[in-house]
Every structure is written in C-alpha cells, then in structure tokens.
Design an enzyme around this catalytic site. Structure first.
Site, PDB file in Angstrom:
ATOM      1  N   HIS A  98      11.284  10.099  -3.151  1.00 55.88           N
ATOM      2  CA  HIS A  98      12.262   9.023  -3.260  1.00 55.88           C
ATOM      3  C   HIS A  98      12.715   8.887  -4.706  1.00 55.88           C
ATOM      4  O   HIS A  98      11.946   9.137  -5.633  1.00 55.88           O
ATOM      5  CB  HIS A  98      11.659   7.686  -2.783  1.00 55.88           C
ATOM      6  N   HIS A 100      14.024   6.077  -7.311  1.00 59.84           N
ATOM      7  CA  HIS A 100      14.189   4.651  -7.582  1.00 59.84           C
ATOM      8  C   HIS A 100      15.491   4.456  -8.351  1.00 59.84           C
ATOM      9  O   HIS A 100      15.707   5.121  -9.364  1.00 59.84           O
ATOM     10  CB  HIS A 100      13.075   4.124  -8.486  1.00 59.84           C
TER      11      HIS A 100
HETATM   12  P1  5GP Z   1       6.224   5.450  -6.108  1.00 57.99           P
HETATM   13  O1  5GP Z   1       5.160   4.864  -6.993  1.00 57.99           O
HETATM   14  O2  5GP Z   1       5.640   6.306  -5.013  1.00 57.99           O
HETATM   15  O3  5GP Z   1       7.310   6.143  -6.873  1.00 57.99           O
HETATM   16  O4  5GP Z   1       6.952   4.202  -5.471  1.00 57.99           O
HETATM   17  C1  5GP Z   1       6.746   3.735  -4.199  1.00 57.99           C
HETATM   18  C2  5GP Z   1       7.638   2.524  -4.047  1.00 57.99           C
HETATM   19  O5  5GP Z   1       7.767   2.238  -2.660  1.00 57.99           O
HETATM   20  C3  5GP Z   1       7.097   1.257  -4.714  1.00 57.99           C
HETATM   21  O6  5GP Z   1       8.074   0.764  -5.632  1.00 57.99           O
HETATM   22  C4  5GP Z   1       6.859   0.303  -3.559  1.00 57.99           C
HETATM   23  O7  5GP Z   1       7.180  -1.026  -3.885  1.00 57.99           O
HETATM   24  C5  5GP Z   1       7.759   0.854  -2.472  1.00 57.99           C
HETATM   25  N1  5GP Z   1       7.250   0.642  -1.119  1.00 57.99           N
HETATM   26  C6  5GP Z   1       5.990   0.891  -0.681  1.00 57.99           C
HETATM   27  N2  5GP Z   1       5.884   0.629   0.628  1.00 57.99           N
HETATM   28  C7  5GP Z   1       7.107   0.201   1.032  1.00 57.99           C
HETATM   29  C8  5GP Z   1       7.619  -0.241   2.298  1.00 57.99           C
HETATM   30  O8  5GP Z   1       6.936  -0.282   3.314  1.00 57.99           O
HETATM   31  N3  5GP Z   1       8.928  -0.617   2.328  1.00 57.99           N
HETATM   32  C9  5GP Z   1       9.728  -0.583   1.216  1.00 57.99           C
HETATM   33  N4  5GP Z   1      10.983  -0.969   1.364  1.00 57.99           N
HETATM   34  N5  5GP Z   1       9.266  -0.167   0.014  1.00 57.99           N
HETATM   35  C10 5GP Z   1       7.983   0.212  -0.069  1.00 57.99           C
END
Ligand code: 5GP
Ligand code: ZN
Length: 138
Positions: A98, A100
């Site tokens: 993903h 951000h």
């Molecule tokens: P990472 O640290 O993997 O780059 O970011 C994961 C992101 O996914 C975090 O910012 C977290 O808040 C978001 N996130 C985790 N679980 C969910 C979910 O069930 N729904 C949504 N909309 N965001 C999520």
C-alpha cells in the site's frame, strides 16, 4: 490467507472507499496520521515492493496520483507525503502493499524525516556500485 486488505477488496471488511478501478482501491487509513490520510492498494494481493510487477506498479501509481490531486483539491493541505514501507524492519505492518498518501500542514507536528545525525556505515560510492551492478541485471 488472512489479509485484512483483501477482505476490504472483497467487501468482507468495511472501509471508507474514495476511489476504485479495475486494478486498484483507495480508502481512508483507519488510524490517520493527519486528516485525509489515504491508502492506495492493488486489488491483486502483493506482499510488498519486492513482488510488484510493472503493470500493477503502474496502476497503483496512476491511482495514487489521481487520489493525491483529489485530496489537494478537497482538503487544501500545504503539502503531502507518499510513504511506502517494506518488511518489518521498514515498518510494514500490513503485508499487502500500500502507498500512504499523507496530507501535510505547517505545524502539524508529524515527523517522517530522519534524525539529523548522518549514518555512514558504508561509503556512498560502494553502495552505488552494488546497486548499479544489480539494476543492470533486470
Ligand atoms: P504500514 O505500517 O503497513 O505501512 O501501514 C499499515 C496502515 O494500515 C496503518 O497506517 C494502519 O492504520 C492501517 N490499517 C490497519 N488496519 C486497517 C484496517 O482494517 N482498515 C484501514 N482502513 N486501515 C487499516
Ligand atoms: Zn491481501
């Protein structure tokens, strides 16, 4: 496989979706770093950048640009960061790739920048030589 983002794509888990096309989905981060914090993902389950094919990469970046421009018009942030994390050491928590999109405002207090001390455990030239060798193999 138990993937929360695949569950969102398949409609098995809720999300605040803002954009969708054949290959991608964009939805609001559940725990936003700033107002408007949005995630852009491919519908195909890809763990992270190491597994990303060119077509999916192009689709994700196309959607990211479109959503970023929409966020700018909708929320008028003063700036914006794209963040994309790979593997645990890189801060990846959800193992479905993903991007951000994080809108920024002056004085928002968010810190994404590296701390000021510069780490030189490997000379820049040596790192560049290794990368140049590998990038040529593609
Ligand atoms: P990472 O640290 O993997 O780059 O970011 C994961 C992101 O996914 C975090 O910012 C977290 O808040 C978001 N996130 C985790 N679980 C969910 C979910 O069930 N729904 C949504 N909309 N965001 C999520
Ligand atoms: Zn997934």
């Amino acid at each position: 496989m138990d993937c929360i983002f695949c569950a969102i794509i398949e409609g098995r888990a809720p999300a605040e979706v803002v954009f969708e096309d054949e290959e991608t989905l964009a939805f609001m981060d559940i725990n936003p770093a700033n107002p408007g914090h949005t995630l852009v993902i491919p519908k195909r389950h890809v763990r992270n950048i190491y597994d990303l094919d060119e077509q999916t990469a192009a689709a994700v970046m196309r959607a990211t640009v479109r959503v970023a421009q929409a966020i700018k018009r909708a929320l008028q942030p003063a700036g914006m960061n794209l963040v994309q994390s790979n593997e645990r050491a890189g801060g990846q928590e959800i193992f479905h790739i993903h991007i951000h999109i994080i809108p920024r405002w002056y004085g928002d207090g968010l810190r994404l920048a590296r701390p000021p001390e510069v780490r030189r455990t490997m000379p820049i030239k040596e790192a560049a030589a290794g990368i140049r060798r590998e990038v040529a193999r593609k």
